[in-house]
Design a protein around this motif. Sequence first.
Motif, PDB file in Angstrom:
ATOM      1  N   ILE A 107       0.953  -1.263  -0.045  1.00  0.00           N
ATOM      2  CA  ILE A 107       0.094  -0.052   0.153  1.00  0.00           C
ATOM      3  C   ILE A 107       0.815   1.311  -0.049  1.00  0.00           C
ATOM      4  N   ALA A 108       1.057   1.787  -1.080  1.00  0.00           N
ATOM      5  CA  ALA A 108       1.586   3.318  -1.128  1.00  0.00           C
ATOM      6  C   ALA A 108       1.270   4.319  -0.398  1.00  0.00           C
ATOM      7  N   PRO A 109       2.212   5.280  -0.037  1.00  0.00           N
ATOM      8  CA  PRO A 109       2.008   6.200   0.899  1.00  0.00           C
ATOM      9  C   PRO A 109       1.275   7.232   0.085  1.00  0.00           C
ATOM     10  N   ASN A 110       0.209   8.067   0.865  1.00  0.00           N
ATOM     11  CA  ASN A 110      -0.675   8.959   0.181  1.00  0.00           C
ATOM     12  C   ASN A 110      -0.941  10.086   1.123  1.00  0.00           C
ATOM     13  N   HIS A 111      -0.532  11.263   0.878  1.00  0.00           N
ATOM     14  CA  HIS A 111      -0.881  12.358   1.605  1.00  0.00           C
ATOM     15  C   HIS A 111      -2.140  12.589   2.168  1.00  0.00           C
ATOM     16  N   HIS A 112      -3.241  12.120   1.296  1.00  0.00           N
ATOM     17  CA  HIS A 112      -4.498  12.411   1.506  1.00  0.00           C
ATOM     18  C   HIS A 112      -5.237  11.385   2.241  1.00  0.00           C
ATOM     19  N   GLU A 113      -4.500  10.532   2.762  1.00  0.00           N
ATOM     20  CA  GLU A 113      -5.022   9.341   3.633  1.00  0.00           C
ATOM     21  C   GLU A 113      -5.031   9.791   5.140  1.00  0.00           C
ATOM     22  N   ILE A 114      -5.449   9.040   6.262  1.00  0.00           N
ATOM     23  CA  ILE A 114      -5.502   9.523   7.407  1.00  0.00           C
ATOM     24  C   ILE A 114      -4.004   9.862   7.997  1.00  0.00           C
ATOM     25  N   ALA A 115      -3.072   8.914   7.666  1.00  0.00           N
ATOM     26  CA  ALA A 115      -1.660   8.760   8.181  1.00  0.00           C
ATOM     27  C   ALA A 115      -0.842   8.593   6.695  1.00  0.00           C
TER      28      ALA A 115
ATOM     29  N   ARG B 287      12.301   8.650  -4.998  1.00  0.00           N
ATOM     30  CA  ARG B 287      10.985   9.008  -4.339  1.00  0.00           C
ATOM     31  C   ARG B 287      10.538   7.708  -3.694  1.00  0.00           C
ATOM     32  N   THR B 288       9.823   7.898  -2.376  1.00  0.00           N
ATOM     33  CA  THR B 288       9.576   6.845  -1.502  1.00  0.00           C
ATOM     34  C   THR B 288       8.564   5.908  -2.125  1.00  0.00           C
ATOM     35  N   GLU B 289       7.878   5.980  -3.182  1.00  0.00           N
ATOM     36  CA  GLU B 289       7.330   4.793  -3.674  1.00  0.00           C
ATOM     37  C   GLU B 289       8.334   4.075  -4.536  1.00  0.00           C
ATOM     38  N   GLU B 290       9.272   4.617  -4.939  1.00  0.00           N
ATOM     39  CA  GLU B 290      10.273   3.683  -5.769  1.00  0.00           C
ATOM     40  C   GLU B 290      11.241   3.024  -4.564  1.00  0.00           C
ATOM     41  N   TRP B 291      11.369   3.579  -3.524  1.00  0.00           N
ATOM     42  CA  TRP B 291      12.174   2.987  -2.414  1.00  0.00           C
ATOM     43  C   TRP B 291      11.245   1.798  -2.144  1.00  0.00           C
ATOM     44  N   MET B 292       9.998   2.092  -1.689  1.00  0.00           N
ATOM     45  CA  MET B 292       9.154   0.947  -1.176  1.00  0.00           C
ATOM     46  C   MET B 292       9.431  -0.378  -1.991  1.00  0.00           C
ATOM     47  N   GLY B 293       9.544  -0.280  -3.268  1.00  0.00           N
ATOM     48  CA  GLY B 293       9.590  -1.171  -4.133  1.00  0.00           C
ATOM     49  C   GLY B 293      11.018  -1.926  -4.195  1.00  0.00           C
ATOM     50  N   TYR B 294      11.770  -1.142  -3.921  1.00  0.00           N
ATOM     51  CA  TYR B 294      13.320  -1.888  -3.663  1.00  0.00           C
ATOM     52  C   TYR B 294      13.295  -2.634  -2.338  1.00  0.00           C
ATOM     53  N   ARG B 295      12.654  -1.889  -1.294  1.00  0.00           N
ATOM     54  CA  ARG B 295      12.726  -2.574  -0.063  1.00  0.00           C
ATOM     55  C   ARG B 295      11.464  -3.739  -0.071  1.00  0.00           C
ATOM     56  N   ARG B 296      10.663  -4.042  -0.976  1.00  0.00           N
ATOM     57  CA  ARG B 296       9.988  -5.202  -1.171  1.00  0.00           C
ATOM     58  C   ARG B 296      10.537  -6.218  -1.616  1.00  0.00           C
TER      59      ARG B 296
END
Length: 391
Positions: free
Chosen positions: A91-99, A143-152
């Motif tokens: 689940i990618a980070p989203n500034h529009h979500e609650i956190a 970008r955080t979204e890209e880094w998330m994929g690498y961590r995965r």
Amino acid sequence: MLDLTKLARQMQGLSQHLTVEAAASRQRLELAQKHLQQAYAFQKDLIDRQEKWRDRILFANATPIEPLETCIDIPVPPKIHTVIATDGSQIAPNHHEIAYCYLLNIGRVVLHYGQNRHPILDSLPEVFYRPEDLYMSRQWGIRTEEWMGYRRTASEATVLAELACAVKGEAPSLAMVDGSLIYWFLEQLPIDARDRILPPIIEAWQRLRDAQIPLMGYLSASRNVEGMNFLRLLACPHPVPDCISYCPNQLEKIPCKIFEPLRDTSLWATQLKPGQRGPLWRSNARILDLYEDQKIYFCYIHVGTEIARIEVPAWVAENTAIFDQALGLMLAQVQKGYGYPVAIAEAHNQAVVRGGDKARFFALLEKQMIKAGLKNVGTSYKEARKRGSIA
């Protein structure tokens, strides 16, 4: 909403374009087959030229370890065996979500055959919310979204090794991942960023080697051209394949690029019968220089429904008994999965985060935030508005 009436007007032009492309592709395939036939007699000379001029060749190419005409039947696997697989989702980070946070979910699958043992079908979720997890990559321009994929990717390898070593028994085993073992994205990463992704992967692979559990990457619909690029050495009109001197700009039309965009799988589809594999290749991707002694080998296999690219570490490829057995287990997985390895497919199903799962995740998060005393918890007006329509 998609306007199908307007879209239909463009379909005729698209179909005509595809017809022209299909004819051109057939011509390229015939040309590639001719070069392959010629390469049978000059394979050693081509390899010598490849090794001598490796630092001057600007395109990715592989080295055939076996004769190019190799077509070997895959052996029947033992009835008693175990297959382990992992796959990931997020689940990618989203500034529009609650956190502002992200979640990685690694699907785990262990299938035992002929052993009267229960399978493992579950997933391991992990939430990342600390500043060092969310913003660390920005220092490298990632970008955080890209880094998330690498961590995965690193997490999938680590979980696979832990799972395989934990369930190891006397029965032959195979550890599988979806996709390539050659992580091309590492080439573009700064050294500090790469050092946080690659070492855990190499360590996980080392654990599998110590346990003598073969690792395999399965690529469906592979777009790789490393094998076709080997034939470019034969098509080169220059005295030596010195790209830096003769063809420095690889984006331009150059004389040896006569097969592009033909893929390896298209050529080997004309050479292999169902249940057969082609020659073993050693990848020369420059990123593999960082893999220590875990070089990557690959071959193409006619699994019945398609030509699949199979990648294994060097220690698997160099052990004929383990390699042949691993290929047999892989082919059995494809047959059980009706064209795709069942263990990898199930690992994906365990990992995937569906819309309902995402909603429940944020509902649970919201509950915890309210419990902690936080106020004004909720999504942004933009996100709330996008989830429903009054039009």
